[in-house]
Design a protein around this motif. Structure first.
Motif, PDB file in Angstrom:
ATOM      1  N   ASP A 117       0.864  -1.180   0.000  1.00  0.00           N
ATOM      2  CA  ASP A 117       0.000   0.000   0.000  1.00  0.00           C
ATOM      3  C   ASP A 117       0.899   1.228   0.000  1.00  0.00           C
ATOM      4  OD1 ASP A 117      -2.400  -1.386   0.144  1.00  0.00           O
ATOM      5  OD2 ASP A 117      -2.153  -1.649   2.315  1.00  0.00           O
ATOM      6  N   ILE A 118       0.602   2.138  -0.899  1.00  0.00           N
ATOM      7  CA  ILE A 118       1.416   3.346  -0.991  1.00  0.00           C
ATOM      8  C   ILE A 118       0.598   4.516  -0.500  1.00  0.00           C
ATOM      9  CG2 ILE A 118       2.720   4.848  -2.533  1.00  0.00           C
ATOM     10  CD1 ILE A 118       2.969   2.314  -4.372  1.00  0.00           C
ATOM     11  N   ASP A 119       1.090   5.134   0.569  1.00  0.00           N
ATOM     12  CA  ASP A 119       0.368   6.255   1.164  1.00  0.00           C
ATOM     13  C   ASP A 119       0.998   7.541   0.647  1.00  0.00           C
ATOM     14  OD1 ASP A 119      -0.797   8.197   2.676  1.00  0.00           O
ATOM     15  OD2 ASP A 119      -0.708   7.066   4.543  1.00  0.00           O
ATOM     16  N   THR A 120       0.286   8.216  -0.228  1.00  0.00           N
ATOM     17  CA  THR A 120       0.864   9.404  -0.856  1.00  0.00           C
ATOM     18  C   THR A 120       0.994  10.569   0.121  1.00  0.00           C
ATOM     19  OG1 THR A 120      -1.309  10.042  -1.634  1.00  0.00           O
ATOM     20  CG2 THR A 120       0.087   8.850  -3.183  1.00  0.00           C
ATOM     21  N   SER A 121       0.411  10.449   1.314  1.00  0.00           N
ATOM     22  CA  SER A 121       0.541  11.551   2.270  1.00  0.00           C
ATOM     23  C   SER A 121       1.900  11.536   2.960  1.00  0.00           C
ATOM     24  CB  SER A 121      -0.565  11.474   3.319  1.00  0.00           C
ATOM     25  OG  SER A 121      -0.385  10.331   4.135  1.00  0.00           O
ATOM     26  N   GLU A 122       2.580  10.409   2.918  1.00  0.00           N
ATOM     27  CA  GLU A 122       3.864  10.316   3.617  1.00  0.00           C
ATOM     28  C   GLU A 122       5.004  10.409   2.628  1.00  0.00           C
ATOM     29  OE1 GLU A 122       3.192   6.727   5.676  1.00  0.00           O
ATOM     30  OE2 GLU A 122       1.465   7.647   6.663  1.00  0.00           O
ATOM     31  N   VAL A 123       5.575  11.560   2.583  1.00  0.00           N
ATOM     32  CA  VAL A 123       6.498  11.890   1.513  1.00  0.00           C
ATOM     33  C   VAL A 123       7.688  12.649   2.081  1.00  0.00           C
ATOM     34  CG1 VAL A 123       6.737  13.477  -0.437  1.00  0.00           C
ATOM     35  CG2 VAL A 123       4.812  11.892  -0.363  1.00  0.00           C
ATOM     36  N   LEU A 124       8.864  12.286   1.603  1.00  0.00           N
ATOM     37  CA  LEU A 124      10.063  13.086   1.895  1.00  0.00           C
ATOM     38  C   LEU A 124      10.427  13.765   0.578  1.00  0.00           C
ATOM     39  CD1 LEU A 124      12.166  13.814   4.065  1.00  0.00           C
ATOM     40  CD2 LEU A 124      13.362  11.705   3.534  1.00  0.00           C
ATOM     41  N   PHE A 125      10.242  15.066   0.552  1.00  0.00           N
ATOM     42  CA  PHE A 125      10.276  15.840  -0.686  1.00  0.00           C
ATOM     43  C   PHE A 125      11.424  16.850  -0.645  1.00  0.00           C
ATOM     44  CE2 PHE A 125       8.471  18.625  -3.971  1.00  0.00           C
ATOM     45  CZ  PHE A 125       8.010  17.661  -4.863  1.00  0.00           C
ATOM     46  N   PRO A 126      11.948  17.296  -1.810  1.00  0.00           N
ATOM     47  CA  PRO A 126      12.978  18.337  -1.775  1.00  0.00           C
ATOM     48  C   PRO A 126      12.525  19.526  -0.933  1.00  0.00           C
ATOM     49  CG  PRO A 126      12.773  17.502  -4.005  1.00  0.00           C
ATOM     50  CD  PRO A 126      11.668  16.863  -3.192  1.00  0.00           C
ATOM     51  N   ALA A 127      13.477  20.107  -0.194  1.00  0.00           N
ATOM     52  CA  ALA A 127      13.098  21.173   0.738  1.00  0.00           C
ATOM     53  C   ALA A 127      14.123  22.292   0.844  1.00  0.00           C
ATOM     54  CB  ALA A 127      12.849  20.581   2.124  1.00  0.00           C
ATOM     55  N   ASN A 128      15.224  22.200   0.111  1.00  0.00           N
ATOM     56  CA  ASN A 128      16.230  23.266   0.220  1.00  0.00           C
ATOM     57  C   ASN A 128      17.065  23.312  -1.060  1.00  0.00           C
ATOM     58  OD1 ASN A 128      18.497  21.376   0.479  1.00  0.00           O
ATOM     59  ND2 ASN A 128      17.606  20.909   2.491  1.00  0.00           N
ATOM     60  N   ASN A 129      18.005  24.251  -1.103  1.00  0.00           N
ATOM     61  CA  ASN A 129      18.757  24.481  -2.344  1.00  0.00           C
ATOM     62  C   ASN A 129      19.703  23.349  -2.736  1.00  0.00           C
ATOM     63  OD1 ASN A 129      17.675  26.900  -3.183  1.00  0.00           O
ATOM     64  ND2 ASN A 129      19.003  28.098  -1.825  1.00  0.00           N
ATOM     65  N   TYR A 130      19.985  22.441  -1.801  1.00  0.00           N
ATOM     66  CA  TYR A 130      20.823  21.286  -2.143  1.00  0.00           C
ATOM     67  C   TYR A 130      20.004  20.176  -2.805  1.00  0.00           C
ATOM     68  CZ  TYR A 130      24.210  23.521   0.928  1.00  0.00           C
ATOM     69  OH  TYR A 130      25.077  24.418   1.503  1.00  0.00           O
ATOM     70  N   GLU A 131      18.692  20.353  -2.861  1.00  0.00           N
ATOM     71  CA  GLU A 131      17.799  19.273  -3.290  1.00  0.00           C
ATOM     72  C   GLU A 131      16.975  19.654  -4.513  1.00  0.00           C
ATOM     73  OE1 GLU A 131      17.476  17.487   1.276  1.00  0.00           O
ATOM     74  OE2 GLU A 131      15.680  18.402   0.410  1.00  0.00           O
ATOM     75  N   THR A 132      17.407  20.685  -5.236  1.00  0.00           N
ATOM     76  CA  THR A 132      16.570  21.229  -6.318  1.00  0.00           C
ATOM     77  C   THR A 132      16.386  20.267  -7.490  1.00  0.00           C
ATOM     78  OG1 THR A 132      18.509  22.313  -7.279  1.00  0.00           O
ATOM     79  CG2 THR A 132      17.152  23.630  -5.784  1.00  0.00           C
ATOM     80  N   PHE A 133      17.315  19.332  -7.680  1.00  0.00           N
ATOM     81  CA  PHE A 133      17.158  18.341  -8.756  1.00  0.00           C
ATOM     82  C   PHE A 133      16.633  17.013  -8.220  1.00  0.00           C
ATOM     83  CE2 PHE A 133      20.436  20.163 -12.057  1.00  0.00           C
ATOM     84  CZ  PHE A 133      19.679  21.320 -12.153  1.00  0.00           C
TER      85      PHE A 133
END
Lengths: 346, 346
Positions: A117-133
């Motif tokens: 089961d994939i819960d789309t609410s639980e996400v680790l997403f880019p959040a700063n300038n080191y993670e733009t790509f």
């Protein structure tokens, strides 16, 4: 080699996850970190998306903007001089380099390790300038009751490794950058060894064109040093171009067992086993003479980047390991390998 | 800019040092680390040597053998296909890369900072497999009563930075590898700032072709983390290709002052000043709009690698700094720069 691919493979496919936006498509659900949590198997899936592109004359590149907290789309003309579009993953424009997709992590849960089961609410997403790509190729290491996550962050500043932790897989705390560029495929050992934490790393030496495995020590997981070279590509073997850590190492009665990946000179990515001294993991005791898993199934041979199997995690069971792996940079697949076969490969 | 080159420049020349062997020649005495010690000024000189080569058809490459503890000479044919001999410093052979010389460190002492005695008995020489292509570009940071030395070690495993310490400049203790490849131009700040040691580093991202300055923190000088990007090349300025730390930073009433080097797109190496926040040196307050020292004198324009000035250390005096620097990868030179001129360059 009695490697047994799961008959339900691929166990996760891009179509299992809705895109972030209606003008995006999911092109990869792959290279998952894996751990047991409570009575479930948890994957931290790498999800790659890109803008749907009806234009033959230019590429659409997704870039995270840390100021607006949104993904922006940049147009790169295919007519741009000195540009190169040969690699499906990367665009070499005149003076800049871009990735063709942006990745982040989603949590997938399963009781049986096959149906997730994939819960789309639980996400680790880019959040700063080191993670733009984007964020790529996480590994989860349980240490005591915390789950530490090493993950790759990509931006024009380089390819770095960051540390995060969680104890519920809902909230993730970022703990900082632990490897400066370019350094990825960093995995933490699950316990202190002779008083130190250890990590396998994969720095790059552009001067000598090497992508080798190194090992480092730490008093606290945050600060790393006492680096040593661990394993280089082996010109005479299956792992003759690049090597890098895969799964989190686990203890066996013969030493630490590490499932690692290697690319050969045809850019085929396979998996092998590496045995490290139980008291000093910078000592290599043995490595696979042949891969324990190499691309063979259709979903491994063809995808976004074909002819590739790549693991970020496995589970130990009695006498066998269950390897979760990315197939062709597109799917998540699962295979069982008898532990004896790993040792027999040495 | 009132930069004043020392009239006695170059203050140290290759002919001032005898070669290690009669079949070798000294080709560089440059890029010295510098510190005050007792009542003397001490340089840790980079000395580069190579085999005398009467053969036009092949190159002779010096390589340290850690098993025999001797320098061996390898012949590389100039007819080798896919090889490249264009860079005087590096040979790109078919599947291998070599340096054309091997470097190590010698101690030079002076009362006046201009006339140096070089004691050939005090040497920091390659000693292990990470140092087979030599030791380069040391920096000395005095912390309390210890002198910490960061230096570059080169081998086919990559270009790394190691830490050593001494309290007499006769005996040097190696403390391990602090940066895995490729990462050089690492300088330590001379004191803890808000409870942490700091270092400027210069990792490389081959994917994005960048040679930028980063900054890291440490609890103990041995283990490093919390990396941050500090300064990139500035497309519109004199420092438009590569940047890297030079001298050990020192305190001013406006912030930490760092003399850094930059290469421009013509591969000209110049020096500039960088001002960092006194309480958080990861914050850049200002940088030179123009170089404070750029190649101009004969000994800077022509040498082993011409059109280059490169500093690994300076001394603070009242209202001015004395910069020691490598000129054309061949000589050691000295220049005085009024501190006011550094601030005026911002």
């Amino acid at each position: 080699m009695a490697t047994l691919r799961c008959p339900e493979n691929p166990v996760i496919r891009p179509k299992d996850i809705p895109p972030l936006r209606t003008d995006f498509e999911v092109i990869g659900t792959f290279n998952p970190a894996v751990t047991r949590f409570n009575d479930e198997i948890i994957l931290l899936l790498r999800v790659a998306q890109r803008p749907i592109n009806p234009h033959p004359d230019f590429e659409l590149v997704p870039i995270y903007n840390a100021q607006s907290n949104e993904i922006e789309i940049k147009e790169i003309s295919r007519d741009c001089p000195d540009s190169n579009f040969d690699d499906p993953r990367i665009i070499y424009a005149a003076n800049e380099v871009f990735l063709t997709s942006i990745s982040y992590f989603q949590v997938a849960r399963s009781k049986d390790g096959i149906n997730f089961d994939i819960d789309t609410s639980e996400v680790l997403f880019p959040a700063n300038n080191y993670e733009t790509f984007g964020l790529e190729d996480a590994r989860i290491t349980r240490i005591d009751n915390e789950y530490y996550i090493t993950y790759v962050a990509v931006s024009p500043m380089g390819v770095i490794t960051c540390l995060a932790k969680t104890n519920d897989f809902k909230n993730f705390e970022r703990l900082g950058i632990i490897s400066c560029p370019d350094n990825k495929d960093v995995v933490l050992f699950p316990e202190k060894i002779k008083g130190s934490y250890y990590a396998i790393t994969r720095p790059v030496t552009p001067l000598f064109s090497k992508h080798d495995m190194w090992i480092a020590k730490s008093p606290d997981l945050l600060f790393w040093g006492q680096h040593k070279h661990l394993l280089g590509a082996d010109q005479k073997s299956w792992d003759n171009l690049k090597v890098g850590a895969g799964a989190v190492p686990f203890k066996t009665d013969q030493g630490w067992l590490e499932i690692y990946h290697a690319a050969d000179k045809e850019n085929c990515y396979s998996l092998g086993a590496l045995l490290l001294d139980i008291n000093d993991p910078s000592r290599v005791l043995a490595k696979s003479k042949k891969p324990i898993l190499k691309p063979q199934a259709d979903y491994e041979l063809e995808g976004f980047f074909g002819n590739a199997v790549f693991s970020c995690g496995c589970l130990e069971e009695k006498e066998k390991i269950i390897i979760y792996y990315g197939a062709a940079d597109k799917y998540t697949a699962r295979a069982e390998v008898p532990l004896k076969d790993c040792f027999d490969s040495f």
